[in-house]
Design an enzyme around this catalytic site. Sequence first.
Site, PDB file in Angstrom:
ATOM      1  N   GLU A 109       2.115  -6.443  11.856  1.00  0.00           N
ATOM      2  CA  GLU A 109       1.073  -5.854  12.690  1.00  0.00           C
ATOM      3  C   GLU A 109      -0.046  -6.841  12.997  1.00  0.00           C
ATOM      4  OE1 GLU A 109       2.526  -4.365  10.259  1.00  0.00           O
ATOM      5  OE2 GLU A 109       3.055  -2.313  10.815  1.00  0.00           O
ATOM      6  N   ARG A 150       0.807  -1.217   0.000  1.00  0.00           N
ATOM      7  CA  ARG A 150       0.000   0.000   0.000  1.00  0.00           C
ATOM      8  C   ARG A 150       0.842   1.270   0.000  1.00  0.00           C
ATOM      9  NH1 ARG A 150      -2.842  -3.558   3.203  1.00  0.00           N
ATOM     10  NH2 ARG A 150      -1.994  -2.723   5.146  1.00  0.00           N
TER      11      ARG A 150
END
Length: 374
Positions: free
Chosen positions: A276, A240
């Site tokens: 994450e 991203r």
Amino acid sequence: LKLSSPPRSISTRAASGGTARCQQSHIWLTRCAMVRDSDRKERHSGDPKSSVRAPPKKAGGGGKFTLGRLGDESGGGFQDRGDPNFDPDEKRIDPDDGTAYKFDQLAAFYKGKFTKQAIREYWEYECTPVKSKRVAKPKAGLSGPTLAESAAESAKSKYVVKAKPKPEGKRLSPEDMNSDGPLAKEIAAVIPYFPYKKLDKFYDIQGLLRHPKLFNAMCAVMAKRYRKMGVTKLAAFEARGFIFSPVSIKLGVPFVLLRKDGKIPAAISSSPYTKEYEGIDSINVQKGLIVKGDKVVLLDDLVATGGTLCAGIELMKACEAEVVECGCMIELKALNGREKCMKAGAKNVWGFISEDLLTTAAELPDGYVDDGKA
């Protein structure tokens, strides 16, 4: 009348005798007479009361040489009227006086002065045709507007296609540059969150990409921020982070891809780090793209725990480059990623939108299932 001797070509033909010789000599003599006649002063009186006054050409007169007016049996033209190219109404300009005449008028004036052949040649080669403007007459029995009226009406009702104005980009105000400022709030409003990858709130930046003006404004904010820092390279994380490549175009600096294992040749790899969500991964950069002394900004869509950014910082330090800033569009402050990046060696961490502004829940379709993979 004393004339010079005929041209050599005619004299040569004359030596051979015959009809051709007579005709060629006659034509030559006639043309010489026409030239001499044009230089000769008019002997007729200009007095309108004089009986020997030369009538004008258009009246059909030819002075003392005339054989009669147009229409008389002894007068008239002698052009081949069977010729499809002959137009009895055609007018040509006589170079003698610069006036336009029909052939019959000109022939009646010069009749008796010159031969028929000479007059025909004079008409063909010396007189200039007059371009007449003819108006097409409507055919009998037909009704409706003329061609000119139709064209005028069409011009009135013609639809003119106007070019669409180019969309102007959003102008940045000083307040728009601030984190959680007016622009940050506009962008946050179009980024929904989903229950995804076992997270209650997964922020989908696809929402921003549906609004080109806002996306361009986001890139403009980054470019304006880093232009003053003397940045030499932008390095973005897969995947991203790659959407911020327009920032490099605005800045005019190279854009470097930081990719996962097995995705890039001649790679330098970072140490493994915990993602994450879940799992372990590492970051790679191609050799030679980052060099000693480079001032690099690391770009990503979001900073959460800081694991990915810390791996990128380590990789830049291995290339002897300086990490000027870790720049992210979204910062989840509660996960303390900022502190970890600063300890890893970044000079600064910047987040444009905080989690507090991201309050738009996505409308889930019927049968929605969290099928995300780490």
